[in-house]
Scaffold this active site. Sequence first.
Site, PDB file in Angstrom:
ATOM      1  CG  ASP A   1      34.769  42.971  33.605  1.00  0.00           C
ATOM      2  OD1 ASP A   1      35.524  43.945  33.741  1.00  0.00           O
ATOM      3  OD2 ASP A   1      35.144  41.904  33.084  1.00  0.00           O
TER       4      ASP A   1
ATOM      5  CG  HIS B   1      40.786  33.804  35.636  1.00  0.00           C
ATOM      6  ND1 HIS B   1      41.294  33.754  36.911  1.00  0.00           N
ATOM      7  CD2 HIS B   1      41.155  35.014  35.158  1.00  0.00           C
ATOM      8  CE1 HIS B   1      41.924  34.873  37.200  1.00  0.00           C
ATOM      9  NE2 HIS B   1      41.855  35.663  36.154  1.00  0.00           N
TER      10      HIS B   1
ATOM     11  CG  HIS C   1      44.365  38.342  29.036  1.00  0.00           C
ATOM     12  ND1 HIS C   1      43.427  37.332  29.074  1.00  0.00           N
ATOM     13  CD2 HIS C   1      43.972  39.239  29.978  1.00  0.00           C
ATOM     14  CE1 HIS C   1      42.521  37.605  29.997  1.00  0.00           C
ATOM     15  NE2 HIS C   1      42.821  38.751  30.560  1.00  0.00           N
TER      16      HIS C   1
END
Length: 762
Positions: A126, A104, A56
């Site tokens: 972000d 997610h 990830h």
Amino acid sequence: MSSVDKVTDAEGTPDVEQPWAELGLKEDEYQRIRDILGRRPTSAELAMYSVMWSEHCSYKSSKVHLRTFGDLPRSEALLVGMGENAGVVDIGDGWAVTFKIESHNHPSFVEPYQGAATGIGGIVRDIISMGARPIGVMDPLRFGPAYAPDTRRVLPGVVAGIGGYGNCLGLPNIGGETVFDACYAGNPLVNALAVGALRHEDLKLAKASGPGNLVVLFGARTGGDGIGGVSVLASETFGDEGPAKRPSVQVGDPFTEKLLIECCVEIYAADLVVGIQDLGGAGLSCATSELASAGDGGMRVELDKVPLRDSSLSPEEILMSESQERMCAIVEPSKIDEFLAICAKWDVTVCVIGEVTEGDRLEITWHGEQIVDVPPETVAHEGPVYQRPLARPEWQDDLQADSAVRLPRPESYDALRELALRMVATPNLADKKWITEQYDHYVRGNTALAQPEDSGVLRVDEQTGRGVAISTDGNGRFCKLDPYEGARLAVAEAYRNVATVGARPLAVSDCLNFGSPEEPAVMWQFQQAISGIADACRELELPVTGGNVSFYNQTGDVAIHPTPVIGVLGTLEDVARRTPMGLRRDSEDVLLLVGAKTGLDLDGSEWAYAEHDHIGGRPPRLDLQAERRLAEALDRLAEGGLVSAAHDVSDGGLWQSIAEACIRGEAGVEIDLTSTLTDEALDEVPMGAERLFVALFSETATRALVAVPEDKLDDALVAIGDDVPVTRIGLVTGDDILIDDLRLPVADVATAWRGTFPAIFA
């Protein structure tokens, strides 16, 4: 080994057994860490490397293919590209926008509400970390069959989590998709996109520069939720009984994040940070190592200064925790008092935890004992890179040979009428209001278009009306049939959707959802999809600004369809000139089919899947230069004020576009489609109901349904130009949809379209 494993302990006890396999590392990866350090890692160092070298966080299976995007021609509008927290593009007048899409998926299956909520929270941070104020979110979703019991468990929780978090942040949810397919039954996809606006001079980057500058952690306290979190959970395939490892899914607090947003905006306005990074996957391990490796020095951190919600957490757990609503900033000592004062004003917890150093090491202490001493770039950017084996699956030829053209089609108008009502009511095409009404679309007052329009449109500058349009799209069935062509079609559809509302497409962000990278067939699909996206972006002159790779989306040995979800952002000089999809009732506007003529494109279609549970054949053929010409024509129509409504033609074919445009405007139409088919389709399909069926349900690409006032028709045809095919197909009039010999009251179509979701989920 003592309870606190110090660097000196690691140097003196090289043979201590460590749980590297339990933390997801391979034996050769663990040996590489030992080679880098010249000793065994401490337990804190092992924790950091394990989460940062996870699939990830490190992209170790995808890096070799993602480099293709770096070879695309650089756009003049691109201010920040791949490698930062989010891409940033110039939209004019000193304004820039930053946008990104991420996944997610696994956390949302384990804990639907919190998994989806923290997906929204993470993507918004972000955007904050680029120096922007978030202005909107979107949610592309994929679930198993709509009527399946587990879908009724997962979907309501996911939707509630997205709405609960986004609504509390005061961010409008302006679009997305909800798709149902059996391949997602054990592994739903919960992707989230966020967009923010900033002035050019406010742009921030994730770097720790300037020795002596302070490392400041602010936001929520660190807890035990999310230890290992998405960095571990998203790096492993689901088993039949769920994932083998189930670290705690992060728990979100949108009210804390709202305070954090306002705190950051004020900090940016006062120019108080040198660099900034959000804490998402891998938590402090990521923030400290990435900031240090991107800067011009090292970093020293006192881990025991980190504010905790749980005083029992070990140093390793603090480093791995993915607790939400946290940011890490680099601040000059002369500005720290003002920084702390702003945090206090917004009731945001803040603590100085370290400083930037002259060296090239990331050093972390715990109550005075050194527990980490590593080169930060080896943690953040120099992890393993795999050239995974890839192979075209043996079943691909048989799949492509199994065309939907052979499937039985309606032979009478009565059967066609019944099919039309069934199709608008299928879960993939039906009204999603049950979902979207749980989201606030118009908070902040800058939403010009939102679901179910082709693209969401947001005003950025209230003085000029300058704004952006965003669409997300992806078709897993097309990508299963041909991942290269399917990916190109995904780019084209998102591009077309942005153009349909009157915007000029500017940039791409992608979320690449695939099965296990350890499967050669999956890696072949991935490589093909990357090539398709890159080639489409090259031809359409769109930069890829960033995004996300999500592997291990499979249950046991059954992978999801390859599902690249593409987000395209476009610009409008004035959002007042956006083009809606709804027809104007009683306007007698002229209806045009603009773009390609309709071919026999039934393979992978919604009709084949919904009516026959069939996936086979080849996806529609795509001419990207024709797609570009169509987009330019739609832009000219909007800019000239020559169009009343427009709606792209994609899933469900022209019938779905007509039905949605009529329902949206409560308007009827009279249409003749005899001249819209290609010569090939005319030759192969008998006249009558079968021919009309193809005209209505084929999913040929590069088409848009356009409504033009009759007194502007000549000007509209000039604006469209001679190089874009256009067919006049009818008028907006009455209360019925009349297509050749097929008549359906708009009210009946609307009832069928709206009834599906309340029946399933209410």
